[in-house]
Design a protein around this motif. Structure first.
Motif, PDB file in Angstrom:
ATOM      1  N   VAL A  52      38.319  47.838  59.571  1.00  0.00           N
ATOM      2  CA  VAL A  52      38.662  47.956  57.959  1.00  0.00           C
ATOM      3  C   VAL A  52      37.687  47.548  57.301  1.00  0.00           C
ATOM      4  O   VAL A  52      37.331  47.929  56.246  1.00  0.00           O
ATOM      5  N   ALA A  53      36.689  46.871  57.699  1.00  0.00           N
ATOM      6  CA  ALA A  53      35.420  46.285  56.876  1.00  0.00           C
ATOM      7  C   ALA A  53      34.706  47.654  56.763  1.00  0.00           C
ATOM      8  O   ALA A  53      33.980  48.008  55.814  1.00  0.00           O
ATOM      9  N   ASN A  55      35.907  50.846  56.909  1.00  0.00           N
ATOM     10  CA  ASN A  55      36.553  51.506  55.925  1.00  0.00           C
ATOM     11  C   ASN A  55      36.432  50.864  54.335  1.00  0.00           C
ATOM     12  O   ASN A  55      36.350  51.864  53.652  1.00  0.00           O
ATOM     13  N   TRP A  56      36.513  49.874  54.385  1.00  0.00           N
ATOM     14  CA  TRP A  56      36.222  49.170  52.827  1.00  0.00           C
ATOM     15  C   TRP A  56      35.003  49.794  52.221  1.00  0.00           C
ATOM     16  O   TRP A  56      34.827  50.233  51.140  1.00  0.00           O
ATOM     17  N   THR A  57      33.806  49.451  53.245  1.00  0.00           N
ATOM     18  CA  THR A  57      32.747  49.915  52.622  1.00  0.00           C
ATOM     19  C   THR A  57      32.680  51.325  52.072  1.00  0.00           C
ATOM     20  O   THR A  57      31.933  51.903  51.069  1.00  0.00           O
ATOM     21  N   TYR A  59      35.138  53.631  51.644  1.00  0.00           N
ATOM     22  CA  TYR A  59      36.237  53.645  50.570  1.00  0.00           C
ATOM     23  C   TYR A  59      35.695  53.286  49.186  1.00  0.00           C
ATOM     24  O   TYR A  59      35.977  53.948  48.146  1.00  0.00           O
ATOM     25  N   ALA A  60      34.783  52.262  49.144  1.00  0.00           N
ATOM     26  CA  ALA A  60      34.183  51.696  47.990  1.00  0.00           C
ATOM     27  C   ALA A  60      33.423  52.928  47.479  1.00  0.00           C
ATOM     28  O   ALA A  60      32.983  53.025  46.270  1.00  0.00           O
ATOM     29  N   ARG A  84      34.661  48.182  44.805  1.00  0.00           N
ATOM     30  CA  ARG A  84      35.160  47.239  46.091  1.00  0.00           C
ATOM     31  C   ARG A  84      36.557  46.925  45.841  1.00  0.00           C
ATOM     32  O   ARG A  84      37.426  46.909  47.060  1.00  0.00           O
ATOM     33  N   THR A  85      37.171  47.034  44.698  1.00  0.00           N
ATOM     34  CA  THR A  85      38.836  46.631  44.673  1.00  0.00           C
ATOM     35  C   THR A  85      39.744  47.945  45.290  1.00  0.00           C
ATOM     36  O   THR A  85      40.341  47.711  46.145  1.00  0.00           O
ATOM     37  N   GLY A  87      38.459  50.141  47.051  1.00  0.00           N
ATOM     38  CA  GLY A  87      38.100  50.274  48.376  1.00  0.00           C
ATOM     39  C   GLY A  87      38.780  49.367  49.568  1.00  0.00           C
ATOM     40  O   GLY A  87      39.446  49.636  50.806  1.00  0.00           O
ATOM     41  N   LEU A  88      39.194  48.164  48.990  1.00  0.00           N
ATOM     42  CA  LEU A  88      39.910  47.210  49.963  1.00  0.00           C
ATOM     43  C   LEU A  88      41.309  47.567  49.734  1.00  0.00           C
ATOM     44  O   LEU A  88      42.062  47.562  50.962  1.00  0.00           O
ATOM     45  N   SER A  91      41.552  50.688  52.255  1.00  0.00           N
ATOM     46  CA  SER A  91      41.401  50.567  53.577  1.00  0.00           C
ATOM     47  C   SER A  91      42.497  49.538  54.192  1.00  0.00           C
ATOM     48  O   SER A  91      42.814  49.901  55.222  1.00  0.00           O
TER      49      SER A  91
END
Length: 150
Positions: A52-53, A55-57, A59-60, A84-85, A87-88, A91
């Motif tokens: 998830v971390a 994917n967050w990076t 997607y951001a 970041r928002t 992206g979170l 993810s």
């Protein structure tokens, strides 16, 4: 002279990318349960958090493995990377992929949503869109079928 609108992606391409990114979260977790029977829960939790971390990076910045294979990148309506928002949120959608699709359908058919067209609504109503970066031969047939249906 106005710049032409970028080519946006259809839902089959987005769902393909979403599925690939979801598999990148859940295949390693499922394999931990089979390969490490003594330490399943800690390793599975760590694997989920790491996926998830990552994917967050990704997607951001707007590009993941799924979007690369789908031939597009995710952009905001201003043409910027999602940040970041978003992206979170994206993810977490890959973390909970089946409920995420249910949420998208519920938003589309919510009472008072008068601009919904097609299965998932009008693409103009979403804050993010997929901008095509290259040709996707294996998804072109699905996109063509989607265009005929909508």
């Amino acid at each position: 002279m106005d710049a032409p609108d970028p080519l946006t992606v259809n839902w089959p391409s987005f769902l393909f990318a979403f599925l690939v990114d979801s598999l990148l979260v859940w295949v390693p977790v499922a394999s931990v349960f089979f390969l490490a029977p003594g330490h399943q829960l800690p390793l599975a939790a760590g694997t989920v958090l790491a996926a998830v971390a990552a994917n967050w990076t990704l997607y951001a910045h707007g590009t993941t493995l799924g979007t690369y294979l789908g031939g597009f990148r995710i952009r905001t309506r201003d043409g910027q990377a999602p940040g970041r928002t978003y992206g979170l949120i994206l993810s977490l959608f890959t973390f909970a992929s089946v409920p995420a699709i249910a949420v998208l359908i519920a938003i589309t058919f919510a009472p008072g949503n008068n601009n919904a067209t097609g299965l998932f609504g009008s693409p103009a109503s979403y804050p993010l869109f997929g901008e095509r970066t290259r040709r996707r031969r294996f998804l072109q047939a699905a996109d063509d079928c989607w265009e005929r249906l909508t």
